[in-house]
Design a protein around this motif. Structure first.
Motif, PDB file in Angstrom:
ATOM      1  N   ARG A  92     129.377 -22.707  46.864  1.00  0.00           N
ATOM      2  CA  ARG A  92     129.934 -22.232  46.194  1.00  0.00           C
ATOM      3  C   ARG A  92     129.782 -21.725  44.809  1.00  0.00           C
ATOM      4  NH1 ARG A  92     135.478 -24.761  48.217  1.00  0.00           N
ATOM      5  NH2 ARG A  92     135.932 -24.412  45.958  1.00  0.00           N
ATOM      6  N   LYS A  93     130.620 -20.759  44.659  1.00  0.00           N
ATOM      7  CA  LYS A  93     130.452 -20.023  43.067  1.00  0.00           C
ATOM      8  C   LYS A  93     130.418 -20.785  42.291  1.00  0.00           C
ATOM      9  CE  LYS A  93     134.299 -17.460  42.748  1.00  0.00           C
ATOM     10  NZ  LYS A  93     135.536 -18.288  42.632  1.00  0.00           N
ATOM     11  N   GLU A  94     131.432 -22.034  42.082  1.00  0.00           N
ATOM     12  CA  GLU A  94     131.910 -23.036  41.171  1.00  0.00           C
ATOM     13  C   GLU A  94     131.057 -23.769  40.929  1.00  0.00           C
ATOM     14  OE1 GLU A  94     133.086 -22.453  44.137  1.00  0.00           O
ATOM     15  OE2 GLU A  94     135.735 -22.131  43.532  1.00  0.00           O
ATOM     16  N   MET A  97     129.138 -23.298  37.839  1.00  0.00           N
ATOM     17  CA  MET A  97     129.857 -23.470  36.629  1.00  0.00           C
ATOM     18  C   MET A  97     129.669 -24.858  35.997  1.00  0.00           C
ATOM     19  SD  MET A  97     132.823 -20.656  38.267  1.00  0.00           S
ATOM     20  CE  MET A  97     133.810 -21.103  36.692  1.00  0.00           C
ATOM     21  N   CYS A 134     137.861 -24.482  33.831  1.00  0.00           N
ATOM     22  CA  CYS A 134     137.513 -24.614  35.387  1.00  0.00           C
ATOM     23  C   CYS A 134     138.291 -24.661  36.997  1.00  0.00           C
ATOM     24  CB  CYS A 134     136.390 -25.519  35.617  1.00  0.00           C
ATOM     25  SG  CYS A 134     135.671 -24.784  37.162  1.00  0.00           S
ATOM     26  N   HIS A 135     139.100 -25.349  36.624  1.00  0.00           N
ATOM     27  CA  HIS A 135     140.738 -25.357  37.138  1.00  0.00           C
ATOM     28  C   HIS A 135     140.803 -23.895  37.459  1.00  0.00           C
ATOM     29  CE1 HIS A 135     140.384 -29.951  37.494  1.00  0.00           C
ATOM     30  NE2 HIS A 135     139.021 -29.001  38.746  1.00  0.00           N
ATOM     31  N   THR A 138     138.937 -21.182  38.288  1.00  0.00           N
ATOM     32  CA  THR A 138     138.975 -20.813  39.441  1.00  0.00           C
ATOM     33  C   THR A 138     140.196 -19.933  40.397  1.00  0.00           C
ATOM     34  OG1 THR A 138     138.519 -22.555  39.984  1.00  0.00           O
ATOM     35  CG2 THR A 138     136.449 -21.872  39.136  1.00  0.00           C
TER      36      THR A 138
END
Ligand code: HEC
Length: 164
Positions: A92-94, A97, A134-135, A138
């Motif tokens: 997952r790209k997140e 982060m 972040c939410h 994304t």
């Protein structure tokens, strides 16, 4: 002499054949282990987030009750969850982060070390803002976390019963 050669050839061929059999057996074993690993249960990104939510909630009540030892414990639980996300959700790209909340966590730790409820509250709000930022970035802006109104669990004491 000719027979001896033939016998030798048969032995060599036989042992070669046995080797390829062994290689095949090992390959099958590797394939089945790979399959088992792929099928093994691994918490999803959202499961880790739910765990973060629990510790985020408990952290608030630990700080509100100036239970600094518990607050410190909850910070470490959050850090562990972040490590697990980065380890088990590499795709997952997140996940990469997730480090964005580390500076906030470090600042809360300073407030905890200083046993400063005002600083704690300020840094907690900053942490929560970072969760939400972040939410938003994304495409999960509909997931909004906040400082909790009531304790997340009624079967855990957040107040320090014995202050010695
Ligand atoms: C680096 C990005 C990022 C950060 C930082 C982040 N989240 Fe999330 N969060 C997500 C993503 C992405 C999802 C959606 C998960 C999914 O796809 O299942 C999510 C989902 C959630 C959910 C919904 C879970 C559910 O199933 O209802 C909660 C609650 C949540 N996050 C809490 C937090 C809290 C609390 C923090 C801060 C301590 C935080 N998040 C920090 C990216 C992040």
């Amino acid at each position: 002499m000719k027979y001896a050669f033939l016998i030798l050839l048969t032995i060599v061929l036989f042992s070669c054949n046995q080797k390829t059999d062994q290689v095949q057996v090992l390959q099958n074993r590797i394939d089945s282990l790979k399959h088992e690993i792929e099928e093994a249960y691994k918490p999803g990104f959202g499961d880790f987030m739910s765990s973060l939510q629990v510790h985020h909630g408990k952290l608030w009540f630990a700080g509100q009750n100036q239970n600094w030892e518990l607050a410190d414990f909850e910070i470490h639980e959050i850090e562990e969850a972040i490590e697990d996300i980065r380890k088990y959700q590499k795709d997952r790209k997140e996940s990469q982060m997730m480090t964005m909340i580390e500076p906030s966590l470090e600042r809360i730790e300073v407030a905890i070390d200083q046993k400063d409820p005002v600083l704690f509250k300020k840094e907690y709000i900053e942490l929560t803002n970072t969760c939400n930022s972040c939410h938003r970035s994304t495409d999960h802006g509909f997931i909004v976390v906040k400082s909790p109104d009531g304790p997340p669990f009624s079967n855990q004491e957040f107040q320090l019963l014995d202050k010695d």
